[in-house]
Design an enzyme around this catalytic site. Structure first.
Site, PDB file in Angstrom:
ATOM      1  N   ASP B 307       0.960  -1.131   0.206  1.00 38.56           N
ATOM      2  CA  ASP B 307      -0.033   0.027  -0.018  1.00 38.56           C
ATOM      3  C   ASP B 307       1.047   1.419  -0.072  1.00 38.56           C
ATOM      4  O   ASP B 307       1.955   1.290   0.636  1.00 38.56           O
ATOM      5  CB  ASP B 307      -0.871   0.160   1.357  1.00 38.56           C
ATOM      6  CG  ASP B 307      -2.047  -0.775   1.098  1.00 38.56           C
ATOM      7  OD1 ASP B 307      -2.667  -0.559  -0.195  1.00 38.56           O
ATOM      8  OD2 ASP B 307      -2.937  -1.284   1.905  1.00 38.56           O
ATOM      9  N   SER B 378     -18.121  18.397   2.365  1.00 36.06           N
ATOM     10  CA  SER B 378     -19.301  17.496   1.917  1.00 36.06           C
ATOM     11  C   SER B 378     -19.144  16.859   0.383  1.00 36.06           C
ATOM     12  O   SER B 378     -18.638  17.696  -0.257  1.00 36.06           O
ATOM     13  CB  SER B 378     -20.478  18.398   1.892  1.00 36.06           C
ATOM     14  OG  SER B 378     -20.633  18.876   0.669  1.00 36.06           O
ATOM     15  N   ALA B 379     -19.596  15.828   0.421  1.00 42.65           N
ATOM     16  CA  ALA B 379     -19.208  14.987  -0.945  1.00 42.65           C
ATOM     17  C   ALA B 379     -19.927  15.779  -1.899  1.00 42.65           C
ATOM     18  O   ALA B 379     -19.558  15.597  -3.337  1.00 42.65           O
ATOM     19  CB  ALA B 379     -19.710  13.519  -0.793  1.00 42.65           C
ATOM     20  N   SER B 384     -14.420  22.644   1.439  1.00 44.21           N
ATOM     21  CA  SER B 384     -14.714  22.932   2.970  1.00 44.21           C
ATOM     22  C   SER B 384     -14.395  24.334   3.162  1.00 44.21           C
ATOM     23  O   SER B 384     -13.637  24.982   2.343  1.00 44.21           O
ATOM     24  CB  SER B 384     -13.899  21.827   3.689  1.00 44.21           C
ATOM     25  OG  SER B 384     -12.613  21.989   3.458  1.00 44.21           O
ATOM     26  N   ASP B 526      -9.768  -5.776   2.044  1.00 43.65           N
ATOM     27  CA  ASP B 526      -8.459  -6.263   1.713  1.00 43.65           C
ATOM     28  C   ASP B 526      -8.465  -7.882   2.147  1.00 43.65           C
ATOM     29  O   ASP B 526      -7.737  -8.618   1.437  1.00 43.65           O
ATOM     30  CB  ASP B 526      -7.174  -5.876   2.653  1.00 43.65           C
ATOM     31  CG  ASP B 526      -6.888  -4.551   2.463  1.00 43.65           C
ATOM     32  OD1 ASP B 526      -6.921  -4.103   1.000  1.00 43.65           O
ATOM     33  OD2 ASP B 526      -6.363  -3.844   2.949  1.00 43.65           O
TER      34      ASP B 526
END
Lengths: 563, 692
Positions: B307, B378-379, B384, B526
């Site tokens: 990773d 916020s998505a 922000s 995973d």
């Protein structure tokens, strides 16, 4: 050594080395089924054989079927030779009117020729009819050699294969090696031998009156045709009892040189063929180098020992038991080659070699007949040592071992160990039991350490499928005929079957990628380690026995004691 | 962990001594063919010695017998001491498994039950001070947990519901706050239980390579048996031929002594200790291997899936630079960026605050207006920021992606300057992430966020490549960013925008090509990949699913440790190979001691026979020669116990270099060492005059 003698050795080696890549390349083409120089002129014969034996050359089989076919084929060969012998009195081509061969001798001889050993408890010219020699022995000379090559090819396919368990077609492998390799080479060789004076006829033995007005029987027969394949197929069984020291089997310096070359030619060339087939000519070369170094070392020690002085005989040289026509160097070149190559023909009596030269001959066999060794058999035996070396080296570099990307795991290791060790156990226990049993002891004809060497040699020769004899041991008794017969059988198939099983196991294994492989198999380091492993196994197994035999004899000889 | 959990080595030693005798049970010995032959040999020589009680042979034969018993005991001791550490660790772990009272959550109330009555699926409540009664997942709340009982690490860790840090282990202690846990493992099957079982070595199975090697050793033992039996026959024949009676020397006990010296006792006796201590070395690095097979596989790994975050780069992205828009002073950009990030609790947000402070010494708290409203990310808006209320209006400061801010300023009739767009593109190309800052309709500039590659990681990958291991970086980033970081870190390949399915597919693909793949992981997603990989190391902080799927668990949750695990795997095989080579090479010298002792007078005219030339060590007497060989054979095992436990030194290098070094060290060394060792022992024996 005189200059002319050194030159003889160099010329012999030079010719061999020159022919190795040429024949090696040719055999690779033959076994890959590619077009080659003889495919047009001899192709009809190959196809005719397939047709009349109902073989479909495209079919392949897994290792079990391959092994069963091989065993069936060899058993048939055994049966033919056995039956021809025990009924020879009733069969044609028996001008000397020899009686039927005893069952134990026939058993021994049949196994001997089927297993490519060619140990001879009999004397050809006084025991066997021409029919047995031609139809029984000569045919097996071809087929046992072809069997060796077939096993080698199956092993190579096992290593090469990716994701299949098919090891090829046994019948095709045998047919191709006979038709394209053994037959043409034998015809050429036999013709040259005839030109040199080797006999080739079906006449009965001639009785002549010598100058001293005594009668002498001069053997005749179809010798040349058998002698060619005897050398080329690393068989070694002589047409006549004294083998290639007889002037009718080995008449001239040229025939001697040619026979010497024929002993090693195919085993040398097969290392090259192997390199081509395995797609790593450098690995083939590494294996060749390991064999060649061991061969040269044996030759060196033997020559040094033989050309030295014999203190017990007022510092004369070791001419006892040798042909004066051939001399020491040619006899030693032969004794080292014939034991290295699992051939077993002789042109001098090995019993009369100096103790160390005799010891080297013995050691060559004891190492497992892998210093070139028998046709096919030497190389597949060597590959078992390669796998063992790879296993140990893999551990030393911290990877689970692999060979050409195929992992060597417990099942393969068992098989490798069996193939390497069973013949050794047979030699040790066979010779060990024989020196304490009255049945065994009664055949020994020399005292002390020489008697022990004699015994070790007989069992090594049988289990190693070499076939040469130290002479002296009276081997034509039921005990030895059966005992040695069984060791030849075990010595042959306890290696062959595990090898085929290894081939089967390796064949269907996953191939690791090239980048992740451990260490290289084509470096001097690998050659060194391979030699070290072979010598370690050989030395640790046989050092005590050899020290009570040849080593003891050598040391006593220096004190002036002979046996 | 062994250093952290207090282990009394004196106690291990005395326990191992006791165990060495307990293991003399033939049922235990039978499992190791090499040592079993030695064991039978010791029994037989004792029998022969006792039969010769009172004769001159007794003294010599009983010495052989005693040393053969020592050989067996030393091998037992080696195994016992390697097991000892594991046992001690297991005992320490068992202490933490005390009787806990669980607060079981039923309906809307709590009920006190014994931890042993909990079943999978039950919910329990834990508050500050409580011991967590069973393995489970946090389903509600967040808490700090002291996991030192399991990991030995005293710093507390955060456990919270949802996400990848939800797993808790039974036996650990909640320090503060309150969590509700759903039990995932019944009693006897918990992580702690399994760990205890593993470190105790109770369930230890022989690994494939260990099996192959022990077969080889057994075969060598068999062949030496044939050597000795036939040698007995050959020597009978030779004595008869020479007309000599050497039976005082050429006797069964001496043949047994020779046999034991020849069979590979050194590696045979140490083989299981090597395996156990390999497992132990992992535990010392705080890695629990679920099977020995996994450790062995680790040595063969040639592909690492790592990773990006935490392994290759330092945690999350960091703000590294401010790029002001034309006409905007850089301090202004920094100040507004800091304001916009004040409430941003993400690691990136915090680094923006830190960067502004470091570069311009800005402290937002000093100029923070009174009436502010923080706008969290916020998505929907992809932004922000902060709203500052002044008397006239609301001033909106926002940071976000180029697209989001463009939309934001356009809504207020502002414009995105072309220079800002090109700067943003440039940052992206270099693997950074541009964060655009706007104040009202004014675009102030860009904050550059960048991954910071760990120091030294590039060299590490280079090292790995030299021993044939490739690395693939896995990241959720886009292609461009991933490529830039991959180049900077020096990995061989990368997978951008990797989904769990893609990871799994990639592993399968690589395995189909014959690669052995290792990966680390912590998330539930995973788990399939961890299970598929040949070596899957789950982080202890990860979810229960991940810990179940992997075949190793790293208690420190340090992904870089994969590299150490590989080294331990290699070391394990190398130790076996080195000691096998050493053991077999030793035999040569032993022949030179024992053969002249047996046959030195054979065919001798006076006292000395021809084979005495083999006595190149000039050992003082036949008896001393044989004893030297037997004593050397026993002592070398003791001397090599530390090596077996520690493993041979491993330095990443080309395979042939390692091979050459090890062949020289253990092959040539093994050839020479016994000549020296036996000579020294002989000098001591002749000095002591034990044998006249």
């Amino acid at each position: 050594m005189k200059i002319i003698e050194i030159l003889q050795v160099l010329v012999f080696l030079a010719i061999l080395l020159l022919l190795t890549p040429i024949l090696g390349r040719y055999m690779a083409d033959v076994f890959l089924g590619k077009k080659h120089v003889l495919s047009s002129s001899l192709g009809w014969l190959e196809r005719a054989i397939y047709q009349c034996c109902n073989i479909s050359p495209e079919e392949t089989s897994n290792w079990k079927t391959y092994t069963l076919q091989l065993l069936f084929f060899n058993f048939l060969g055994f049966l033919v030779v056995f039956l021809l012998q025990i009924f020879q009195a009733h069969l044609p081509l028996n001008p000397q009117h020899f009686s039927n061969v005893s069952w134990d001798l026939a058993f021994n001889t049949a196994i001997s020729f089927m297993t490519n050993t060619n140990w001879q408890s009999y004397a050809g010219e006084t025991t066997l009819s021409y029919l047995v020699q031609v139809l029984g022995l000569t045919v097996q000379n071809f087929l046992s050699a072809a069997t060796g090559i077939a096993v080698l090819l199956a092993l190579i396919r096992g290593i090469r294969n990716r994701g299949t368990d098919q090891l090829g077609n046994f019948w095709v492998d045998v047919t191709r090696s006979v038709v394209y390799v053994f037959l043409p080479l034998s015809i050429v060789m036999a013709t040259v031998f005839i030109s040199q004076g080797v006999v080739q006829n079906f006449s009965p033995a001639q009785t002549v009156e010598t100058l001293e007005r005594e009668s002498q029987t001069i053997p005749m027969g179809p010798a040349a045709s058998q002698i060619a394949i005897k050398q080329l197929g690393t068989n070694g069984g002589g047409f006549l009892n004294t083998n290639s020291s007889h002037p009718f089997e080995n008449p001239t310096p040229l025939s001697n040189l040619l026979q010497l070359i024929a002993i090693l030619l195919i085993p040398f060339a097969l290392t090259y063929t192997f390199g081509v087939l395995i797609r790593s000519r450098r690995h083939g070369l590494a294996i060749f180098m390991a064999m060649f170094i061991l061969y040269l070392a044996g030759l060196g020690v033997s020559l040094w020992s033989e050309l030295g002085q014999n203190p017990a005989l007022l510092n004369t040289s070791f001419m006892e038991g040798k042909e004066t026509r051939l001399g020491i160097v040619n006899s030693i070149l032969w004794s080292v080659s014939t034991t290295a190559a699992s051939n077993g023909s002789v042109n001098a009596m090995h019993s009369s070699l100096s103790p160390l030269a005799g010891g080297i001959a013995l050691l060559n066999i004891m190492l497992g007949e892998v210093v070139f060794g028998g046709v096919g058999a030497g190389l597949y035996g060597m590959l078992m040592f390669v796998l063992l070396t790879v296993f140990l080296c893999g551990l030393m570099v911290g990877r689970t071992p692999e060979y050409f990307g195929k992992k060597i795991e417990a099942p393969e290791m068992i098989l490798v160990i069996l193939a390497i060790l069973i013949p050794n156990v047979v030699i040790l226990l066979g010779a060990g039991i024989s020196v304490i049993l009255p049945m065994g002891l009664s055949s020994i004809s020399h005292a002390g350490p020489h008697g022990l060497s004699e015994m070790l040699y007989a069992w090594s020769s049988a289990a190693g499928n070499n076939g040469s004899a130290f002479a002296g041991l009276q081997a034509n008794t039921p005990y030895y005929n059966v005992g040695l017969g069984l060791s030849m059988l075990i010595g042959r198939f306890s290696v062959m079957i595990p090898v085929l099983a290894v081939a089967g196991h390796l064949s269907s294994k996953k191939v690791l990628p090239l980048a992740s492989r451990g260490f290289r198999l084509d470096t001097p380091l690998f050659v060194f380690l391979l030699i070290a492993v072979i010598l370690m196994i050989g030395a640790l197994t046989f050092f005590p026995a050899l020290s009570l035999g040849p080593v003891m004899e050598h040391l006593l000889m220096k004190q002036g004691v002979l046996f | 962990m062994s250093q952290k959990h207090h282990i009394d080595f004196g106690q291990i030693f005395s326990l191992a001594l006791k165990d060495a005798f307990v293991k003399l049970d033939p049922r235990v010995q039978w499992k190791n063919p090499v040592m079993f032959v030695t064991y039978i040999g010791a029994l037989l020589t004792t029998y022969y010695a006792l039969r010769h009680w009172g004769t001159s042979l007794f003294g010599f034969e009983i010495q052989i017998s005693v040393w053969l018993w020592f050989t067996v005991l030393f091998a037992n001791f080696a195994e016992a001491i390697s097991e000892g550490r594991g046992k001690a660790q297991a005992n320490a772990l068992k202490k933490t498994r005390s009787q806990t009272i669980a607060r079981k959550w039923v309906g809307h109330g709590e009920q006190k039950v014994s931890a042993s009555e909990l079943q999978v699926g039950d919910r329990v409540v834990c508050e500050g001070g409580d011991v967590i009664p069973a393995d489970g997942e946090v389903i509600e709340g967040i808490a700090t947990v002291d996991e030192s009982a399991v990991t030995g690490e005293s710093a507390p860790v955060i456990r919270e519901s949802g996400g990848d840090r939800s797993a808790v282990t039974g036996g650990t202690r909640v320090i503060s706050d309150r969590i509700v846990i759903q039990v995932t493992a019944g009693i006897g099957h918990s992580f702690l239980d399994r760990m205890i079982g593993l470190v105790e070595g109770a369930k230890r199975q022989k690994t494939p390579n260990e099996i192959a090697l022990s077969l080889l050793l057994s075969a060598l033992t068999l062949i030496f048996l044939a050597v000795i039996v036939s040698l007995k026959f050959f020597s009978d024949f030779s004595m008869l031929a020479a007309g000599q009676d050497l039976s005082h020397m050429v006797s069964v006990p001496v043949f047994i002594a020779l046999l034991v010296c020849l069979i590979p006792t050194t590696i045979g006796g140490l083989l299981s200790a090597i395996g156990i201590s390999g497992m132990d070395r992992l535990i010392q690095r705080n890695v629990i291997a679920m099977s020995g097979r996994a450790i062995e596989a680790a040595g063969d790994i040639d592909l690492l899936l790592l990773d990006k975050t935490g392994t290759i780069t330092l945690g999350n992205r960091m703000a590294t630079e401010f790029y002001p828009a034309p006409g905007c002073p850089i301090e202004q950009l920094a100040k507004m960026s800091q304001l916009a990030s004040l409430s941003d609790e993400t690691p990136e947000g915090r680094t923006i605050v830190i960067l502004a402070k470091e570069k311009f010494n800005l402290r937002a708290s000093e100029f923070l207006p009174e009436k502010v409203q923080f706008i969290p990310f916020s998505a929907q808006t992809q932004m922000s920021g902060i709203d500052i209320r002044t008397s006239e209006a609301v001033e909106k400061i926002r940071k976000g992606s180029l697209k989001a801010i463009e939309k934001f300023v356009q809504e207020q009739n502002g414009l995105m300057p072309r220079e800002v767009i090109s700067t943003a593109e440039e940052i992206s190309k270099k693997g950074g992430t541009p964060l655009v800052v706007a104040q009202g309709k004014e675009v102030l500039g860009i904050i550059q966020l960048k991954d910071v590659v760990k120091g030294g990681i590039r060299e590490r990958f280079h090292e790995l490549r030299s021993i044939g291991i490739r690395t693939i970086m896995i990241t959720g980033d886009n292609e461009l960013t991933a490529a830039a970081i991959a180049a900077e870190a020096g990995v061989d390949d990368f997978m951008a925008q990797a989904t769990p399915e893609e990871k799994l597919k990639r592993i399968r693909q690589e395995q189909a090509h014959g690669h052995l793949v290792a990966m680390t992981g912590d998330g539930t997603n995973d788990a399939p990949a961890l299970a598929q990989a040949d070596v899957g190391v789950a982080m202890n902080t990860g979810t229960q699913a991940a810990r179940e799927a992997g075949n190793m668990v790293d208690l420190d949750s340090n992904p870089t440790k994969l590299i150490e695990i590989i080294e331990i795997g290699k070391q394990l095989l190398m130790t076996r190979g080195a000691l096998t080579t050493f053991s077999v090479a030793n035999d040569v010298a032993k022949y030179f001691a024992i053969l002249p002792a047996l046959f030195g007078t054979l065919y001798g005219t006076t006292t000395e026979g021809p084979l005495n030339v083999l006595n190149i060590m000039k050992l003082s007497s036949p008896q001393n020669a044989i004893l030297s060989a037997v004593i050397f054979n026993a002592m070398i095992m003791v001397l090599l116990i530390p090596l077996a436990l520690r493993g041979v030194k491993y330095k990443p290098a080309l395979p042939w270099v390692i091979l050459r070094n090890n062949v020289f060290r253990y092959g040539v060394g093994g050839l020479m060492a016994p000549f020296l060792g036996m000579k020294v022992i002989d000098l001591i024996l002749s000095g002591l005059k034990v044998n006249g």
